[in-house]
Design an enzyme around this catalytic site. Structure first.
Site, mmCIF file in Angstrom:
data_model
loop_
_atom_site.group_PDB
_atom_site.id
_atom_site.type_symbol
_atom_site.label_atom_id
_atom_site.label_comp_id
_atom_site.label_asym_id
_atom_site.label_seq_id
_atom_site.Cartn_x
_atom_site.Cartn_y
_atom_site.Cartn_z
ATOM 1 C CB CYS A 7 2.597 0.654 -11.823
ATOM 2 S SG CYS A 7 0.981 -0.603 -11.668
ATOM 3 C CB CYS A 10 3.399 -0.422 -15.306
ATOM 4 S SG CYS A 10 1.731 0.249 -15.612
ATOM 5 C CG ASP A 33 -1.431 -13.694 -6.459
ATOM 6 O OD1 ASP A 33 -0.595 -13.575 -5.416
ATOM 7 O OD2 ASP A 33 -2.233 -12.597 -6.111
ATOM 8 C CG HIS A 49 -1.167 2.559 -14.715
ATOM 9 N ND1 HIS A 49 -0.835 1.637 -13.682
ATOM 10 C CD2 HIS A 49 -1.711 3.760 -14.102
ATOM 11 C CE1 HIS A 49 -0.900 2.271 -12.688
ATOM 12 N NE2 HIS A 49 -1.472 3.549 -12.601
ATOM 13 C CG ASN A 90 -9.986 -6.993 -4.030
ATOM 14 O OD1 ASN A 90 -10.892 -7.610 -3.757
ATOM 15 N ND2 ASN A 90 -8.644 -7.620 -3.763
ATOM 16 C CG HIS A 101 -2.065 -2.125 -13.353
ATOM 17 N ND1 HIS A 101 -1.110 -1.206 -13.855
ATOM 18 C CD2 HIS A 101 -2.792 -2.700 -13.899
ATOM 19 C CE1 HIS A 101 -1.291 -1.626 -15.295
ATOM 20 N NE2 HIS A 101 -2.272 -2.557 -15.057
ATOM 21 C CG HIS A 103 -5.369 -6.605 -9.519
ATOM 22 N ND1 HIS A 103 -5.252 -5.180 -9.286
ATOM 23 C CD2 HIS A 103 -5.311 -7.621 -8.645
ATOM 24 C CE1 HIS A 103 -5.204 -5.364 -7.869
ATOM 25 N NE2 HIS A 103 -5.348 -6.571 -7.805
ATOM 26 C CG HIS A 105 -7.487 -11.270 -7.289
ATOM 27 N ND1 HIS A 105 -6.168 -11.663 -6.751
ATOM 28 C CD2 HIS A 105 -7.722 -10.309 -7.146
ATOM 29 C CE1 HIS A 105 -5.664 -10.644 -6.255
ATOM 30 N NE2 HIS A 105 -6.596 -9.450 -6.400
#
Length: 116
Positions: A7, A10, A33, A49, A90, A101, A103, A105
């Site tokens: 990942c 990770c 980003d 994870h 998402n 993984h 996340h 935004h």
């Protein structure tokens, strides 16, 4: 704490891939980003994870998910965002999740939602 050696997030948590950190504690990491959609675009991830929201439960993850969301306005303020920001998660292929993984935004600045 589980990690996936394949990942990319990770690997960022482990320091194997560099990132421009915006925040870090024992449970969460936030970094800028590399392909931002807005003048300020930060990803907030759990260090553990967790592939997606499908893999969370209220009993185990509620506090961590709340901390992720609560961190977004703190980071946006620190980065000078004053006119508003967008928070997006998402989830899964149909939800346009590109990295498996979990996340969040946080995107701020002039019209960060112009891309979609």
């Amino acid at each position: 704490m589980s990690h996936d050696p394949n990942c990319i997030f990770c690997k960022i948590v482990a320091g194997q891939i560099p990132s421009r950190k915006a925040y870090e504690d024992e449970e969460l990491l936030a970094f800028h980003d590399i392909a931002p959609w807005a003048p300020q675009h930060v990803l907030v991830i759990p260090k553990e994870h967790i592939e997606s929201l499908y893999d969370t439960t209220p009993e185990k993850h509620q506090a961590m998910l709340g901390r992720m969301l609560a961190l977004a306005p703190v980071l946006m303020k620190q980065l000078g965002v004053t006119g508003g920001f967008r928070v997006m998660v998402n989830n899964g292929p149909d939800g346009r999740q590109e990295v498996p993984h979990l996340h969040l935004h946080a995107m701020g600045g002039p019209r960060p939602w112009a891309k979609g």
